[in-house]
Design a protein around this motif. Structure first.
Motif, mmCIF file in Angstrom:
data_model
loop_
_atom_site.group_PDB
_atom_site.id
_atom_site.type_symbol
_atom_site.label_atom_id
_atom_site.label_comp_id
_atom_site.label_asym_id
_atom_site.label_seq_id
_atom_site.Cartn_x
_atom_site.Cartn_y
_atom_site.Cartn_z
ATOM 1 N N ILE A 1 0.757 -1.131 0.065
ATOM 2 C CA ILE A 1 0.071 0.132 0.088
ATOM 3 C C ILE A 1 0.789 1.220 -0.026
ATOM 4 O O ILE A 1 0.592 2.379 -0.855
ATOM 5 C CB ILE A 1 -1.011 -0.071 1.240
ATOM 6 N N GLU A 2 2.028 1.268 0.681
ATOM 7 C CA GLU A 2 2.657 2.401 0.858
ATOM 8 C C GLU A 2 3.429 2.879 -0.576
ATOM 9 O O GLU A 2 3.717 3.815 -0.921
ATOM 10 C CB GLU A 2 3.924 2.368 1.796
ATOM 11 N N ALA B 1 2.321 1.785 -3.592
ATOM 12 C CA ALA B 1 1.270 2.111 -4.509
ATOM 13 C C ALA B 1 0.896 3.773 -4.182
ATOM 14 O O ALA B 1 0.704 4.362 -5.120
ATOM 15 C CB ALA B 1 0.035 1.281 -4.354
ATOM 16 N N VAL B 2 0.736 4.181 -3.065
ATOM 17 C CA VAL B 2 0.352 5.408 -2.547
ATOM 18 C C VAL B 2 1.344 6.461 -3.231
ATOM 19 O O VAL B 2 1.311 7.640 -3.717
ATOM 20 C CB VAL B 2 -0.159 5.638 -1.279
ATOM 21 N N ARG B 3 2.801 6.158 -2.910
ATOM 22 C CA ARG B 3 3.942 6.834 -3.155
ATOM 23 C C ARG B 3 3.993 7.082 -4.583
ATOM 24 O O ARG B 3 4.136 8.234 -5.292
ATOM 25 C CB ARG B 3 4.930 6.331 -2.754
ATOM 26 N N SER C 1 0.849 11.430 -10.572
ATOM 27 C CA SER C 1 -0.374 12.258 -10.580
ATOM 28 C C SER C 1 0.024 13.578 -11.120
ATOM 29 O O SER C 1 1.102 14.026 -11.087
ATOM 30 C CB SER C 1 -1.161 12.478 -9.530
ATOM 31 N N GLY D 1 1.701 6.474 -7.018
ATOM 32 C CA GLY D 1 0.401 7.197 -7.492
ATOM 33 C C GLY D 1 0.464 8.581 -7.175
ATOM 34 O O GLY D 1 -0.011 9.410 -8.233
ATOM 35 N N ILE D 2 1.091 9.028 -6.203
ATOM 36 C CA ILE D 2 1.188 10.504 -6.000
ATOM 37 C C ILE D 2 2.140 11.083 -6.904
ATOM 38 O O ILE D 2 1.947 12.204 -7.381
ATOM 39 C CB ILE D 2 1.495 10.769 -4.374
#
Length: 61
Positions: free
Chosen positions: A18-19, A21-23, A29, A25-26
């Motif tokens: 999750i960490e 994927a979030v990094r 973006s 993704g941000i």
């Protein structure tokens, strides 16, 4: 006892996924790219995961 160990390992693996994927993704973006251009790129913190054997071979080339 095994169930507790499997639970802890599973939660740790889930945290890493999750960490990451979030990094990513941000950073990919539009807002993340805008902030990179405006404030520059800050160097990532070193993690104990950066010292694994896969990354060790990349520096040899």
């Amino acid at each position: 006892m095994k169930a507790i160990i499997f639970y802890i390992v599973g939660v740790f693996i889930l945290y890493i996924v999750i960490e990451t994927a979030v990094r990513r993704g941000i950073n990919h973006s539009n807002l993340g790219q805008f902030l990179e251009k405006k404030y520059g790129v800050k160097e990532d913190k070193k993690s104990f995961l950066d010292d694994d054997l896969d990354n060790e071979n990349k520096e040899d080339y």
